[in-house]
Scaffold this motif. Structure first.
Motif, PDB file in Angstrom:
ATOM      1  N   LEU A  91       0.830  -1.215   0.000  1.00 18.96           N
ATOM      2  CA  LEU A  91       0.000   0.000   0.000  1.00 18.96           C
ATOM      3  C   LEU A  91       0.858   1.257   0.000  1.00 18.96           C
ATOM      4  O   LEU A  91       0.552   2.230  -0.694  1.00 18.96           O
ATOM      5  CB  LEU A  91      -0.932   0.010   1.218  1.00 18.96           C
ATOM      6  CG  LEU A  91      -2.255  -0.698   1.035  1.00 18.96           C
ATOM      7  CD1 LEU A  91      -2.998  -0.774   2.363  1.00 18.96           C
ATOM      8  CD2 LEU A  91      -3.098  -0.026  -0.018  1.00 18.96           C
ATOM      9  N   GLN A  92       1.950   1.240   0.766  1.00 17.62           N
ATOM     10  CA  GLN A  92       2.842   2.409   0.796  1.00 17.62           C
ATOM     11  C   GLN A  92       3.471   2.636  -0.577  1.00 17.62           C
ATOM     12  O   GLN A  92       3.584   3.778  -1.030  1.00 17.62           O
ATOM     13  CB  GLN A  92       3.925   2.220   1.859  1.00 17.62           C
ATOM     14  CG  GLN A  92       3.396   2.339   3.270  1.00 17.62           C
ATOM     15  CD  GLN A  92       4.443   1.964   4.312  1.00 17.62           C
ATOM     16  OE1 GLN A  92       5.404   1.244   4.038  1.00 17.62           O
ATOM     17  NE2 GLN A  92       4.246   2.448   5.522  1.00 17.62           N
ATOM     18  N   SER A  93       3.867   1.576  -1.229  1.00 19.32           N
ATOM     19  CA  SER A  93       4.450   1.696  -2.563  1.00 19.32           C
ATOM     20  C   SER A  93       3.438   2.270  -3.548  1.00 19.32           C
ATOM     21  O   SER A  93       3.762   3.144  -4.369  1.00 19.32           O
ATOM     22  CB  SER A  93       4.935   0.319  -3.031  1.00 19.32           C
ATOM     23  OG  SER A  93       5.424   0.383  -4.335  1.00 19.32           O
ATOM     24  N   PHE A  94       2.206   1.789  -3.477  1.00 20.58           N
ATOM     25  CA  PHE A  94       1.140   2.322  -4.329  1.00 20.58           C
ATOM     26  C   PHE A  94       0.925   3.809  -4.049  1.00 20.58           C
ATOM     27  O   PHE A  94       0.815   4.613  -4.966  1.00 20.58           O
ATOM     28  CB  PHE A  94      -0.161   1.538  -4.099  1.00 20.58           C
ATOM     29  CG  PHE A  94      -1.332   2.130  -4.824  1.00 20.58           C
ATOM     30  CD1 PHE A  94      -1.478   1.970  -6.195  1.00 20.58           C
ATOM     31  CD2 PHE A  94      -2.292   2.868  -4.138  1.00 20.58           C
ATOM     32  CE1 PHE A  94      -2.554   2.527  -6.872  1.00 20.58           C
ATOM     33  CE2 PHE A  94      -3.362   3.428  -4.812  1.00 20.58           C
ATOM     34  CZ  PHE A  94      -3.497   3.260  -6.173  1.00 20.58           C
ATOM     35  N   ALA A  95       0.894   4.173  -2.777  1.00 20.21           N
ATOM     36  CA  ALA A  95       0.675   5.568  -2.394  1.00 20.21           C
ATOM     37  C   ALA A  95       1.794   6.466  -2.939  1.00 20.21           C
ATOM     38  O   ALA A  95       1.531   7.565  -3.441  1.00 20.21           O
ATOM     39  CB  ALA A  95       0.582   5.698  -0.876  1.00 20.21           C
ATOM     40  N   LEU A  96       3.035   6.008  -2.860  1.00 19.97           N
ATOM     41  CA  LEU A  96       4.146   6.810  -3.377  1.00 19.97           C
ATOM     42  C   LEU A  96       4.061   6.998  -4.881  1.00 19.97           C
ATOM     43  O   LEU A  96       4.347   8.080  -5.395  1.00 19.97           O
ATOM     44  CB  LEU A  96       5.482   6.173  -2.990  1.00 19.97           C
ATOM     45  CG  LEU A  96       5.885   6.329  -1.530  1.00 19.97           C
ATOM     46  CD1 LEU A  96       7.160   5.533  -1.241  1.00 19.97           C
ATOM     47  CD2 LEU A  96       6.079   7.795  -1.171  1.00 19.97           C
ATOM     48  N   GLN A  97       3.658   5.949  -5.582  1.00 21.24           N
ATOM     49  CA  GLN A  97       3.513   6.069  -7.030  1.00 21.24           C
ATOM     50  C   GLN A  97       2.402   7.066  -7.376  1.00 21.24           C
ATOM     51  O   GLN A  97       2.558   7.906  -8.264  1.00 21.24           O
ATOM     52  CB  GLN A  97       3.211   4.701  -7.641  1.00 21.24           C
ATOM     53  CG  GLN A  97       3.198   4.729  -9.149  1.00 21.24           C
ATOM     54  CD  GLN A  97       2.965   3.356  -9.739  1.00 21.24           C
ATOM     55  OE1 GLN A  97       2.306   2.513  -9.145  1.00 21.24           O
ATOM     56  NE2 GLN A  97       3.509   3.131 -10.926  1.00 21.24           N
ATOM     57  N   LEU A  98       1.303   6.995  -6.665  1.00 20.22           N
ATOM     58  CA  LEU A  98       0.193   7.920  -6.890  1.00 20.22           C
ATOM     59  C   LEU A  98       0.608   9.357  -6.555  1.00 20.22           C
ATOM     60  O   LEU A  98       0.279  10.294  -7.294  1.00 20.22           O
ATOM     61  CB  LEU A  98      -1.003   7.495  -6.035  1.00 20.22           C
ATOM     62  CG  LEU A  98      -2.366   7.977  -6.464  1.00 20.22           C
ATOM     63  CD1 LEU A  98      -2.728   7.473  -7.849  1.00 20.22           C
ATOM     64  CD2 LEU A  98      -3.405   7.513  -5.454  1.00 20.22           C
ATOM     65  N   LEU A  99       1.355   9.521  -5.484  1.00 23.67           N
ATOM     66  CA  LEU A  99       1.843  10.848  -5.105  1.00 23.67           C
ATOM     67  C   LEU A  99       2.766  11.413  -6.185  1.00 23.67           C
ATOM     68  O   LEU A  99       2.650  12.584  -6.567  1.00 23.67           O
ATOM     69  CB  LEU A  99       2.577  10.789  -3.767  1.00 23.67           C
ATOM     70  CG  LEU A  99       3.198  12.094  -3.288  1.00 23.67           C
ATOM     71  CD1 LEU A  99       2.138  13.170  -3.063  1.00 23.67           C
ATOM     72  CD2 LEU A  99       3.998  11.852  -2.021  1.00 23.67           C
ATOM     73  N   GLU A 100       3.650  10.581  -6.713  1.00 23.62           N
ATOM     74  CA  GLU A 100       4.544  11.039  -7.782  1.00 23.62           C
ATOM     75  C   GLU A 100       3.742  11.511  -8.992  1.00 23.62           C
ATOM     76  O   GLU A 100       4.024  12.561  -9.575  1.00 23.62           O
ATOM     77  CB  GLU A 100       5.507   9.934  -8.192  1.00 23.62           C
ATOM     78  CG  GLU A 100       6.434  10.369  -9.314  1.00 23.62           C
ATOM     79  CD  GLU A 100       7.358   9.272  -9.805  1.00 23.62           C
ATOM     80  OE1 GLU A 100       8.191   9.579 -10.683  1.00 23.62           O
ATOM     81  OE2 GLU A 100       7.252   8.121  -9.337  1.00 23.62           O
TER      82      GLU A 100
END
Length: 135
Positions: A91-100
């Protein structure tokens, strides 16, 4: 201001504005016609990879279902915690990609427009980063 219900049925938070302007209207609310004849706001930064994001979220959903199954089957607690850690990282990895993607699309668009819009987008992104760091 509109609010969105938390999936747990608990606390609600204000609905986030779209990348290109005002907060979305509540479901069923009348829509004002766009001033320029085009859509009220353009696609979000993640739109180009929407199918990939949905696939990734379904995989994470499967991990969560696996956790439920592990508890139902009385699996050893350390093994469950290992799976919780893997799910959290996903989930954290997904969130970082979305933030980018938000920074590259929505914040960059606001930077081109300048003025108060860029200040609002930077504040919004900073708040999102702060929420991610608290998890």
């Amino acid at each position: 201001m509109t609010t969105e219900a938390d999936v747990s049925g608990g606390i609600t938070e204000p609905a986030a504005p779209s990348c290109h302007g005002a907060a979305p209207a509540p479901a069923g609310a009348p829509q004002d016609p766009p001033a320029t004849g085009g859509p009220a706001h353009g696609p979000h930064g993640y739109s180009a990879q929407k199918d990939q994001h949905l696939k990734r979220l379904r995989r994470i959903e499967g991990q969560i279902r696996g956790l439920q199954r592990m508890v139902e089957e009385d699996v050893y607690c350390i093994d469950i915690l290992t799976q919780v850690s893997a799910s959290t990282k996903a989930l954290q990895s997904f969130a970082l990609q979305l933030l980018e993607q938000h920074l590259r699309h929505c914040v960059a668009d606001a930077a081109l427009k300048g003025g108060a819009e860029i200040d609002a987008k930077v504040a919004e992104a900073t708040a999102a980063i702060a929420r991610l760091l608290r998890t």
